[in-house]
Design an enzyme around this catalytic site. Structure first.
Site, PDB file in Angstrom:
ATOM      1  N   TYR A   1       0.713 -33.183 -24.455  1.00 17.86           N
ATOM      2  CA  TYR A   1      -0.585 -32.541 -24.680  1.00 17.86           C
ATOM      3  C   TYR A   1      -1.475 -32.690 -23.470  1.00 17.86           C
ATOM      4  CZ  TYR A   1      -2.544 -37.225 -25.377  1.00 17.86           C
ATOM      5  OH  TYR A   1      -2.940 -38.514 -25.184  1.00 17.86           O
TER       6      TYR A   1
ATOM      7  N   ARG B   1      -3.276   2.628   8.809  1.00 16.61           N
ATOM      8  CA  ARG B   1      -3.516   1.311   8.203  1.00 16.61           C
ATOM      9  C   ARG B   1      -2.229   0.499   8.097  1.00 16.61           C
ATOM     10  NH1 ARG B   1      -8.395   2.153   4.327  1.00 16.61           N
ATOM     11  NH2 ARG B   1      -8.416   4.396   4.133  1.00 16.61           N
TER      12      ARG B   1
ATOM     13  N   MET C   1      -4.986  -7.607   9.336  1.00 12.61           N
ATOM     14  CA  MET C   1      -4.401  -6.730  10.354  1.00 12.61           C
ATOM     15  C   MET C   1      -5.354  -5.565  10.638  1.00 12.61           C
ATOM     16  SD  MET C   1      -0.333  -6.896   9.430  1.00 12.61           S
ATOM     17  CE  MET C   1      -0.499  -6.610   7.674  1.00 12.61           C
TER      18      MET C   1
ATOM     19  N   CYS D   1      -5.684 -36.888 -19.789  1.00 17.41           N
ATOM     20  CA  CYS D   1      -7.057 -36.848 -20.278  1.00 17.41           C
ATOM     21  C   CYS D   1      -8.064 -36.842 -19.146  1.00 17.41           C
ATOM     22  CB  CYS D   1      -7.323 -38.008 -21.237  1.00 17.41           C
ATOM     23  SG  CYS D   1      -7.195 -39.612 -20.448  1.00 17.41           S
TER      24      CYS D   1
ATOM     25  N   GLU E   1      -3.416 -44.514 -14.808  1.00 13.10           N
ATOM     26  CA  GLU E   1      -4.431 -44.026 -13.882  1.00 13.10           C
ATOM     27  C   GLU E   1      -4.454 -44.833 -12.597  1.00 13.10           C
ATOM     28  OE1 GLU E   1      -8.307 -44.522 -15.758  1.00 13.10           O
ATOM     29  OE2 GLU E   1      -7.564 -46.234 -16.884  1.00 13.10           O
TER      30      GLU E   1
ATOM     31  N   GLY F   1      -4.712 -40.640 -16.718  1.00 10.75           N
ATOM     32  CA  GLY F   1      -6.119 -40.544 -16.372  1.00 10.75           C
ATOM     33  C   GLY F   1      -6.185 -40.035 -14.945  1.00 10.75           C
ATOM     34  N   THR F   2      -6.106 -38.715 -14.807  1.00  9.35           N
ATOM     35  CA  THR F   2      -5.918 -38.179 -13.460  1.00  9.35           C
ATOM     36  C   THR F   2      -7.181 -38.225 -12.609  1.00  9.35           C
ATOM     37  OG1 THR F   2      -6.119 -35.998 -14.460  1.00  9.35           O
ATOM     38  CG2 THR F   2      -3.903 -36.770 -13.959  1.00  9.35           C
ATOM     39  N   ASN F   3      -8.336 -38.493 -13.214  1.00  2.73           N
ATOM     40  CA  ASN F   3      -9.516 -38.688 -12.354  1.00  2.73           C
ATOM     41  C   ASN F   3      -9.324 -39.926 -11.490  1.00  2.73           C
ATOM     42  OD1 ASN F   3     -10.575 -36.578 -13.755  1.00  2.73           O
ATOM     43  ND2 ASN F   3     -12.125 -37.765 -14.838  1.00  2.73           N
ATOM     44  N   ASP F   4      -9.076 -41.054 -12.143  1.00  7.43           N
ATOM     45  CA  ASP F   4      -8.877 -42.282 -11.379  1.00  7.43           C
ATOM     46  C   ASP F   4      -7.605 -42.209 -10.556  1.00  7.43           C
ATOM     47  OD1 ASP F   4     -10.837 -44.431 -11.454  1.00  7.43           O
ATOM     48  OD2 ASP F   4     -10.683 -44.275 -13.616  1.00  7.43           O
TER      49      ASP F   4
ATOM     50  N   GLY G   1      -7.556  -7.768   5.237  1.00  7.99           N
ATOM     51  CA  GLY G   1      -8.413  -7.923   6.405  1.00  7.99           C
ATOM     52  C   GLY G   1      -7.768  -8.606   7.589  1.00  7.99           C
TER      53      GLY G   1
ATOM     54  N   ARG H   1     -10.400 -44.890 -26.141  1.00  4.43           N
ATOM     55  CA  ARG H   1     -10.241 -45.766 -24.971  1.00  4.43           C
ATOM     56  C   ARG H   1     -11.183 -46.954 -25.106  1.00  4.43           C
ATOM     57  NH1 ARG H   1     -11.738 -43.668 -19.052  1.00  4.43           N
ATOM     58  NH2 ARG H   1     -13.830 -43.849 -19.909  1.00  4.43           N
TER      59      ARG H   1
ATOM     60  N   ARG I   1     -14.376 -41.938 -25.191  1.00  5.67           N
ATOM     61  CA  ARG I   1     -14.890 -43.055 -24.377  1.00  5.67           C
ATOM     62  C   ARG I   1     -15.852 -43.853 -25.241  1.00  5.67           C
ATOM     63  NH1 ARG I   1     -15.984 -38.398 -21.733  1.00  5.67           N
ATOM     64  NH2 ARG I   1     -14.641 -37.839 -19.981  1.00  5.67           N
TER      65      ARG I   1
ATOM     66  N   ARG J   1      -6.465   0.503  -8.797  1.00  3.26           N
ATOM     67  CA  ARG J   1      -6.019  -0.891  -8.886  1.00  3.26           C
ATOM     68  C   ARG J   1      -6.522  -1.450 -10.215  1.00  3.26           C
ATOM     69  NH1 ARG J   1     -10.160  -2.875  -4.096  1.00  3.26           N
ATOM     70  NH2 ARG J   1     -11.952  -1.820  -4.994  1.00  3.26           N
TER      71      ARG J   1
ATOM     72  N   SER K   1      -1.315 -41.880 -21.431  1.00  3.27           N
ATOM     73  CA  SER K   1      -2.227 -40.781 -21.161  1.00  3.27           C
ATOM     74  C   SER K   1      -2.617 -40.870 -19.699  1.00  3.27           C
ATOM     75  CB  SER K   1      -3.459 -40.888 -22.055  1.00  3.27           C
ATOM     76  OG  SER K   1      -4.361 -39.856 -21.729  1.00  3.27           O
TER      77      SER K   1
ATOM     78  N   HIS L   1     -20.820 -38.341 -12.400  1.00  2.00           N
ATOM     79  CA  HIS L   1     -21.294 -38.624 -13.755  1.00  2.00           C
ATOM     80  C   HIS L   1     -21.970 -37.407 -14.368  1.00  2.00           C
ATOM     81  CE1 HIS L   1     -24.261 -40.190 -16.703  1.00  2.00           C
ATOM     82  NE2 HIS L   1     -23.227 -40.918 -17.082  1.00  2.00           N
TER      83      HIS L   1
ATOM     84  N   LYS M   1       0.824  -1.197   0.000  1.00  2.00           N
ATOM     85  CA  LYS M   1       0.000   0.000   0.000  1.00  2.00           C
ATOM     86  C   LYS M   1       0.867   1.259   0.000  1.00  2.00           C
ATOM     87  CE  LYS M   1      -3.864   0.249   2.453  1.00  2.00           C
ATOM     88  NZ  LYS M   1      -4.917   0.736   1.543  1.00  2.00           N
TER      89      LYS M   1
END
Lengths: 877, 877
Positions: free
Chosen positions: B852, B97, B108, B832, B746, B767-770, B106, B619, B563, B341, B765, B457, B27
């Site tokens: 990719y 301030r 201090m 993926c 995965e 499969g970062t969900n699993d 917020g 897949r 899929r 700002r 590839s 899903h 500031k």
């Protein structure tokens, strides 16, 4: 390489010895070794592995000198045996066998009875006075040679044989006469001619060389190559070929054959053991047409031979320093030893033999400890089926918990308890078990489930209890309502008697005789020696004072995993637990928890007392809450009445606890992040119990274990909560009790971030069941449907829930240990999955530097021995 | 460190500048900077962070010289402002301030309106002619100072205020008159005296020093410490303290206040934008009691001020090279800039501003690409709620798929389809969705679910379709049978109109106006610039020709995940799929598969054609088979009739497919280990389709992806099978088509053993969900019950299904990349999972060297921009 291509053995001396495995192969080296220590082995010679190597390097041409060396050795062999190859008057028959430096049983080719032709077979018939024997040997030779050397399919020979048997009305091969066999021989010749356009070779030398070619050729047949790949056999240059004189025990009353053990393979007693038949071949002993006589009897029938055999027994044991399994044949008054090898033995025999051999000065303690397969100790710890009893299994499942049990079939846990009260022995048969079945499982003599793997609920609980269990038996179809099971196609009703063999997974639809285990003195001695060498501590997984006492008896040095949820099911507690779970708010939960507190406390008091100051690792509540609530409409209604709420409301609450993948759901420490009051109650119970036991004069060392953490922040929060409670209780009682707070490493992320986790943990315990589930993505409750397939097809070598997967899961364990100790070099680390009782996994734990393993009570001795072997193998003992 | 402890700013020059953030704080440095470029900032001075450091190092004592330096600067300040602290005639009021080098909003303490006492307040009343303003400022000051400095709790002051409001019958604070406020002041004094035993300090200098102490003290208050920990703010020595003249816009008609943007923050149009109020304070603008006037109007009302403001607008933009959000106050004819700002803006404005600023020469392309938050592009790609429309949300769930939708509520997928046919816009409301709902989901304008997380899903499918979705909305209770939902306490029936805001997760029980997205030319330009810098390719996850075409339009360079199972549900196919699953033997399955083959082939033809030669990663079948079979008794009966089997038999078969943890069960490649014929059919369909499209003159590059492998042996077996089929098809058609066969990583074990896996895989590839599910042990379908808790309590910073967990899951990705490339340095690697469209995750993917990312069609532009930013940030563009 040497110019010497062929090594002779016979007449009490051999050119090779046991150390020459690389060039003589295992079999050749062993035959040479036996010959050298003057064991009367039928003479013969070995063509080296180097010849095999040259054969392949040189477009399947042999070294120039081989022919000459073989001729020389064949002459020596003929002289040694006093017989000649192809001599109709006095024919020498030989075997041609493979033998590489590493054992590859059945993978390469063999030719037996070589040296026969139309002329020689008549001579053999005359010499032995047994035309049928001679013709049979000839037709066997033709069939084997025809298959292996000439490439005529085995089943084509069998087809010819079957036709002639049919014509003669013969059921068995043995029903064919010498004349019948002559017909077979003629037909075989025709078959060979038809298929190969050549006559079956009659010149024994030609037979010999073609067989040698075939055996060398079989080194690189596809199944041999595959076998070496699968078994990781590398760096071998080829197979040797052993040409050895055939001997026959069926040449009259001065001939015979037998099998003997240098000690009793069932008990280990140091007494000559075995059986024999006069005028018979080895296959007659196996076929069971004639009943063999005990080996003692040989002293009467062939006293000289018996004397020689006793001397050989003693010599072989001293030479090999292990109990031997010996095959012998007496041919016309001359004793030949065909084979000797370490004898297979029961667990009891293994222990007794090892201990007695130390006393006899044959081996030292280290060797004794190394000698006994830890897995076989299992037999010493459970009732087992009398090995003398022959039975047929109706179905086969997973050998989930060893031992055997006989009892009447019941289909529900309640029935099991009711029948037990009436003094009946029951086998609990379920599609699968759940924690609510615990009472029935406890009283059952055995448990059979249709679903679930080696670490299914049934299997884990049964092993913990030492109760025999066959799990995941797909041949069992159960209709629990109708109280009927179809096992291997037969219908079984409630009350029918069946037998389970939990060591093999077999289900027998009959009562089978069991024998009780003997906890012999030798066993204890061996365990004490094991303790001298091992570095790993061995703890037990136990949830009750009873199991704890059993485990202490087996030498457990603490509890590595005390699951608190099993306690939640006992007696009426489940009602209070349900009240807690189904409360709408904190206040309601706290009321119920207050009621549970004294119950949990009393559990811990019993366990602490039984463990007498050894560390007790208590895992706080782990399973998802829906496991504790009823699911059937009837049970929900019953509970609703008890709790005084509407059935609809209760059902809605129960439904809200449903999860798609409970194993990956709201459980473990996640419960306590949402409901800290549950763990707080448990911690209070632990420390109240500890203080009480301490005041009673018994040492206590509690270790509070927080399960399923994936991030240090979970541990930090729950550890801080636990510390507040612990300090409060200890402060109130003015106690200076020492304790630890640590965590399980069972979520892959916890292992990967173990450096962060170790900042908050005083110990790690690898929960390798869950770690295996998550690392493989295998639900242990569901993997039964495909895991068998995986092992059968060789995709996985082993069920990873039985033996720790060192390749994958093991990496996470190593990462966890390395990262954890990088922050806290003194971090105490153990394992409390089912793998803690598996010998190979124990060795892994030793190697990666764990402090202890923990396993079910009945596996504690196995783990102690495995730990000692691990230390000996890895040079740290 | 320097002897200079205090830095002045005012009168067009400052002792500091923007580069002195470390000692002046953010500031202070910014105020100095503005002053230096001759922005009329109210004058003031900054006590350095070094003073804070010394204060703590020296037991809360200030450096000896501080007092003197503050006095000198205060004098300069009084001179600059022409007012004096504590002077009743012409009082200077100041703010005190905090301001550290890093932003800690917020955390201090702050004191405003400092300098008031009984005497000064009267002077202020007189000077402003506004006694109410003066008294209100005084009571606010007392309350703030009392709380922050004197430690009297804020709520105690509020309590007093409420009492007096009650007495006066005032609803709002603004209903209190000057006299009422005088009563409050008296009561506040008493409160302070009662609680502190001291009088409220009246000496402005005393007020000032006590406030400075408080602000420095707040540097180490627990929440500030916690904030720095959580935000990983390290290495700061303390906070600075800014003492600045207060200015007021409510001192009559020559005063005023306003907020303006240098460009239109909604559209980005380069036109001065904002609003103001004459004779008002900033809070009046916010409170909405008076309607502000558009900034243009200021040209009429205060022409001189407007001219200054326009000049400042231009100066600030040129200086900061970004669109500015400016707060200004005019006090008695003098313009003050209180703050400037970077202005918050819509996605459209962000894009337009960035592109136009390049054209204007203000910034370069790189800067433009860096300037736009990729996440905000989302707004450009979906219908959205008109920002002018004010609404109240009845419930809030997860913002699962962005955009907004208005429609009539239906409770089943079938109804959705039926209503859609009738031309009605529907919102599908479900407890959760399953693959069987796909038809209804496709036609719905929006989807609302009560259960499930960001990767449930419903969420995954909705994002794939670009359909608005609010998932896991716990405030929604659904009775699907009764066709009633209770949303935020109100009952909603079938046919009622609701609105979903999928970008915020809000549910509105009303029709809300939507606006259609504008795909402006600037957007396209920015994307092209992004493409110049990025290294990562961006592909899409797509299962249909339609989605593929959409994604191509957004610039997708291939399909990263197609899929095949979604295709199994379309139309009548599900019947054939069920026939296949429920067959008892291979022959039965093959009959059904033969029927499926042409259908799958036609799917692939459409997709290959739409992708025009870009790689298409397909897949093979992944979900457990039970997802395809009916579960209700009625549906089972229907199917049994169709298949011509008994209901009982079918039910038994369906039951046998049940799994406890399907996510860890018999799915993915495990299906094909058991039933190789399924994958063989799929591979045949892929290559038949590829050949057909190729013959039609369109290039095709198929990549066959085998899912869920945990061990290289699985991949080897299935790859070998696929190769046989592929070669057969290509051979038959005499095609030289190129293709790859690879695998998903995965399962944690696949990542850990990626060196072995890479020997058989032509691509990976992730499969970062699993992978996230298994690494955390979180079921994404169940984690909703506790994951919110985790994020709220700060145990996890983010839902790891939304943003890739770099700490844990990321390690496995890195291990997988490193081990995979150690064997095959050219290995093509992508991602993926859902993370492929998350900007932070995209940056991670860039950093660890992936080739990719692949994401849903509507996230392709986001990924393109994020990839460009990742390259720019990591110095590789």
């Amino acid at each position: 390489m040497s110019d010497k291509l062929v090594y002779f053995f016979g007449n009490g001396k051999a050119e090779g010895d046991a150390k020459m495995k690389e060039i003589l192969g295992g079999k050749g080296a062993n035959l040479a070794e036996m010959t050298n220590v003057e064991i009367p082995v039928p003479a013969g010679f070995t063509i080296t592995t180097e010849v095999c190597d040259l054969y392949y390097k040189n477009e399947r041409q042999y070294p120039a000198d081989l022919n000459k060396q073989v001729d020389e050795n064949l002459a020596k062999l003929e002289e040694a045996m006093g017989m000649r190859l192809g001599d109709p008057e006095n024919p020498l028959l030989v075997s041609v066998r493979s033998g590489a430096a590493a054992s590859m049983p059945g993978m390469m080719d063999t030719v037996l009875n070589l040296g026969l032709n139309d002329e020689v077979v008549e001579g053999l018939a005359k010499k032995t006075g047994n035309p049928r024997f001679a013709k049979d040997a000839y037709r066997r030779f033709m069939q084997m040679f025809g298959d292996v050397v000439l490439g005529v399919a085995h089943h084509d020979f069998e087809h010819v044989l079957e036709e002639i048997k049919a014509k003669k009305g013969a059921k068995l091969d043995t029903d064919l006469s010498a004349d019948d066999l002559q017909e077979v021989i003629v037909a075989y010749k025709k078959l060979v001619k038809d298929q190969t356009n050549e006559e079956f070779p009659t010149d024994p030398k030609e037979q010999l060389w073609k067989s040698v070619n075939a055996v060398f050729g079989s080194w690189n047949n596809p199944r041999a190559i595959k076998y070496r790949q699968l078994n990781d056999i590398r760096g071998l240059i080829g197979t040797a070929v052993n040409i050895q004189s055939m001997v026959y025990g069926n040449m009259g009353d001065t001939s015979g054959t037998g099998v003997c053990f240098t000690r009793n393979p069932s008990t280990g007693e140091n007494k000559f053991y075995g059986e024999f038949l006069i005028n018979a071949q080895g296959e007659d002993v196996v076929a069971g047409i004639r009943t063999p006589e005990p080996i003692d009897q040989l002293a009467n029938e062939m006293p000289e031979i018996y004397k020689q055999l006793v001397a050989i027994r003693s010599k072989l044991e001293k030479h090999y320093k292990d109990m031997q399994d010996i095959e012998f044949t007496v041919q016309e008054g001359i004793l030949y030893i065909l084979q000797t090898r370490s004898g297979k033995r029961t667990g009891a025999a293994a222990v007794t033999t090892a201990v007695e051999m130390v006393k006899e000065g044959l081996i030292d303690k280290k060797e004794a400890v190394k000698r006994v397969d830890p897995a076989c100790l299992d037999q010493l710890l459970h009732p087992m089926i009398d090995p003398k009893f022959k039975y047929t299994a109706a179905a086969k499942g997973l050998p989930a918990s060893p031992g055997a049990a006989v009892g009447q079939v019941v289909f529900t846990a309640e029935e099991a308890e009711r029948w037990d009260e009436q003094g009946k022995a029951v086998i609990l048969v379920r599609i699968e078990t759940s924690p609510e079945d615990i009472g029935g499982m406890h009283v059952a003599k055995g448990i059979l489930t249709a679903r679930g793997g080696m670490t299914s609920h049934a299997a884990v609980v049964a092993r913990g209890m030492g109760t025999c269990c066959v799990a995941g038996c797909q041949d069992v179809k159960i209709d629990e309502k109708a109280k009927i099971a179809v096992i291997g196609g037969k219908e079984i009703k409630e009350g029918d008697v069946i037998t389970l063999n939990g060591s093999t997974g077999e289900v027998i639809l009959d009562k089978v005789e069991l024998i009780e285990p003997q906890m012999s003195g030798d066993f204890k001695v061996l365990m004490e020696w094991a303790d001298e060498f091992r570095k790993l501590k061995v703890r037990t997984n136990s949830d009750t004072p009873h199991d704890t006492t059993v485990a202490r008896g087996f030498g457990a040095e603490g509890i590595g995993l005390c699951r608190t949820e099993h306690m939640f099911f006992e007696g009426d507690r489940i009602d209070t637990v349900r009240e807690m779970i189904l409360s709408d708010d904190l206040a309601g939960r706290e009321v119920a928890l207050k009621k549970l507190l004294p119950m949990q406390k009393s559990d811990f008091v019993g366990i602490f007392e039984a463990m007498q100051g050894f560390p007790v690792t208590i895992r706080l509540l782990d399973p998802p809450l829906h496991e504790f609530v009823p699911h059937s409409d009837k049970d929900i209604e019953k509970l609703a009445n008890k709790l005084g709420v509407t059935k609809e409301k209760l059902k809605a609450k129960v439904d809200s606890l449903h999860e798609f993948n409970p194993m990956l759901g709201h459980r473990g420490c996640r419960l306590a992040v949402t409901y800290p009051e549950i763990y707080n109650m448990q911690v209070e119970a632990i420390f109240e119990a500890a203080v009480e036991v301490e005041k009673g004069g018994t040492k206590v060392f509690p270790e509070v274990m927080i399960p399923l953490i994936g991030d240090v922040a979970e541990l930090k929060m729950l550890k801080d909560n636990a510390l507040v409670v612990a300090k409060e209780v200890l402060g109130r009682h003015n106690s200076k009790l020492e304790y630890l707070i640590g965590t399980m490493i069972e979520v892959p992320r916890a292992a990967l971030t173990a450096d962060a986790v170790a900042k908050e943990a005083q110990f790690f315990s690898f929960g390798t069941n869950d770690l295996t589930q998550m690392t493989f993505g295998f639900s242990r409750d569901d993997a039964g449907t495909f895991l068998g397939h995986y092992v059968d097809q060789g995709i996985l070598e082993k069920d990873p829930f039985q033996e720790l997967d060192q390749t994958g899961v093991g990496q996470l364990v190593e990462i966890g240990v390395q990262k954890g100790r990088s922050v806290n070099p003194e971090l105490k680390i153990g394992i409390c999955g089912e793998h803690g009782g598996d010998p190979k996994s124990v060795e892994f734990c030793h190697r990666v530097g764990l402090n202890y393993v923990s396993c079910s009570p009945y596996r504690v001795p196995i783990a102690r021995l495995a730990a000692a072997q691990a230390a000996l193998k890895n040079g740290s003992a």
